[in-house]
Every structure is written in C-alpha cells, then in structure tokens.
Motif scaffolding. Sequence first.
Motif, mmCIF file in Angstrom:
data_model
loop_
_atom_site.group_PDB
_atom_site.id
_atom_site.type_symbol
_atom_site.label_atom_id
_atom_site.label_comp_id
_atom_site.label_asym_id
_atom_site.label_seq_id
_atom_site.Cartn_x
_atom_site.Cartn_y
_atom_site.Cartn_z
ATOM 1 N N PRO A 256 -32.865 28.702 -1.408
ATOM 2 C CA PRO A 256 -32.015 28.741 -0.837
ATOM 3 C C PRO A 256 -30.922 29.400 -0.864
ATOM 4 O O PRO A 256 -30.418 29.697 0.024
ATOM 5 C CB PRO A 256 -31.457 27.035 -0.255
ATOM 6 C CG PRO A 256 -32.785 26.574 -0.898
ATOM 7 C CD PRO A 256 -33.047 26.937 -2.267
ATOM 8 N N ILE A 257 -30.718 29.478 -1.305
ATOM 9 C CA ILE A 257 -29.106 30.434 -1.586
ATOM 10 C C ILE A 257 -30.161 31.896 -1.477
ATOM 11 O O ILE A 257 -29.810 32.984 -0.821
ATOM 12 C CB ILE A 257 -28.413 30.451 -3.244
ATOM 13 C CG1 ILE A 257 -27.837 29.577 -3.336
ATOM 14 C CG2 ILE A 257 -27.488 31.277 -3.386
ATOM 15 C CD1 ILE A 257 -26.937 29.114 -4.883
ATOM 16 N N GLN A 258 -30.952 32.048 -2.359
ATOM 17 C CA GLN A 258 -31.833 33.736 -2.031
ATOM 18 C C GLN A 258 -32.501 34.482 -1.221
ATOM 19 O O GLN A 258 -32.020 35.255 -0.260
ATOM 20 C CB GLN A 258 -32.546 33.888 -3.271
ATOM 21 C CG GLN A 258 -31.693 33.960 -4.994
ATOM 22 C CD GLN A 258 -31.529 34.819 -5.843
ATOM 23 O OE1 GLN A 258 -31.363 35.668 -4.787
ATOM 24 N NE2 GLN A 258 -30.694 35.173 -7.004
ATOM 25 N N VAL A 259 -33.113 33.075 -0.708
ATOM 26 C CA VAL A 259 -33.644 33.224 0.255
ATOM 27 C C VAL A 259 -33.259 33.231 2.120
ATOM 28 O O VAL A 259 -33.413 34.201 2.988
ATOM 29 C CB VAL A 259 -35.289 32.708 0.208
ATOM 30 C CG1 VAL A 259 -36.250 32.665 1.689
ATOM 31 C CG2 VAL A 259 -36.504 32.975 -0.647
ATOM 32 N N LYS A 260 -32.730 32.044 1.756
ATOM 33 C CA LYS A 260 -32.456 31.486 3.366
ATOM 34 C C LYS A 260 -31.140 31.829 3.180
ATOM 35 O O LYS A 260 -30.761 31.457 4.228
ATOM 36 C CB LYS A 260 -32.485 29.907 3.509
ATOM 37 C CG LYS A 260 -33.485 29.601 3.489
ATOM 38 C CD LYS A 260 -33.968 28.200 3.839
ATOM 39 C CE LYS A 260 -34.403 28.110 5.414
ATOM 40 N NZ LYS A 260 -35.011 26.768 6.239
#
Length: 258
Positions: free
Chosen positions: A120-124
């Motif tokens: 969630p942090i890296q991709v979204k």
Amino acid sequence: MATSGKLIEVQHLKKYYHKGKIKALDDVSVESYPGDVMVVIGPSGSGKSTLLRSLNLLEEPTDGSIIFEGVDITKKKVRNAKGKLVKLNLDQHRQKMGMVFQHFNLFPHMTVLDNLTLAPIQVKKMNKADAEAKAMALLDRVGLADRAGAYPIQLSGGQKQRVAIVRALCMEPDVMLFDEPTSALDPEMVGEVLDVMKELAREGMTMVVVTHEMGFAREVGNRVLFMADGKLLEQGTPEDIFVHPQHPRLQEFLAKVL
C-alpha cells in the motif's frame, strides 16, 4: 467496470507446453460476476492452478482472451477512453486482484505489520499512518491484531495464511484469487483459514478459489467448476455438481473424494 456486468470473462483460453504436447488449459471459457464465489475443483494436474494463475497473467496463455473489468489484459495494447491505442498497464490491473498462494510468501525479515503495509505504501502511495491503521483493522478482523509486531517465523501456518489474506485485502482488490490456500496447512489449521474466507464471501467479496476442500465448495461457492486434463468439463451450482453430477469423469472424481 465492464458494461456487461461481468467482472472476469475468459474466452477459449489455452496454455500449451512442449510444442502443444502438454495441454495445461485446453479451450477453457468461463465468466464471473461481482459477488461470485467461484470454486474450481478437480484432480491434481487438471489445470486448476494454471487457470487461476492465468487470470492475472502469472501464467501467460498460449491463446485466448482474459477480459477483466472490460479490458482484455492479454493484449499488449488497449484503447483508452478517447479510442487511442495505448500500452496496457498490467500492474494497474493486477492491483485489483488479490492473490493468496499455497505458501505464504511473507518476507521473513519483516514484521507482520511491515509485510502488510509495504505494497500500500510503495505501490498505492498511501501514507504510513493510514496504511498501518487499515492493516491493524484487518488484522483485528482475523483475530491477529496482537501479532502485528511478530515475525513470520513466530507464527503458525494458519496464522501466516491469515496474514497473507490480509496482505491481499490491504490493496482493496475487486477480486480475490486463492490457489489451494489450505493445502500446505496442518489439518487443525485449515478451519481458521476457511473461516476467514467464508466471512469474505458473506461480505460479498468476489472470489475464485482453487481447493480440495469439498465442504467449502458446497457451503460457500455459488458456482463450482470441475476441471480434468486441462478441460472445463462441467460447471453449475453446488447442488448441480455434488448432487446431480452429469459428466462421468466428475462422477468418478466425487466417488473418490466424498
């Protein structure tokens, strides 16, 4: 979203190996609608996992189409809203498909919470506080909030698989794909994972589940597919498949597993 209402539409899917000598998928067509719990059963080597892994192109089909939310993801280029041909962003579509494997694939050097918030942090591009709040809420739902700071080696197999399910849910997918999620677990741990999956089904999550758990298929699935030798031989409601099986190969299979 697809205007037809179909979430996934598989058309004449084929996956061949060794110049066509091995037909892992042999002309399979099927469709799934939002809220469907589609359970795929069949003997080992029947093509079940190949079909599932093809849905997000972890397996690249030899031929056929996979239309997900109105977009044929087997094509290298697709038309955008203006009708212009643009390169397909496969990763964008994969983000909408949560995947849970037989083996949990958790990062051993990271805590449970870090495993859950990484994508969630890296991709979204979620901020850390929001990602952690969402992860903790989901962990609480599966009874593992107290294990957020633990490392995978400190968890049982059933706990690891519940964490793997939560990891997929943290990306807010439109469909969850389960590839024999209980087959690597000790028998006493199977129930705790199936309970989480049943809860997801009750909440309306669209799911495609490859499993050997016939009780789950009967109780939770609204559609059951039977595969053998790379072919989809029969599909229907759990009653159709388990009470009134038509194909001799299905009858033979059920006689051995029920």
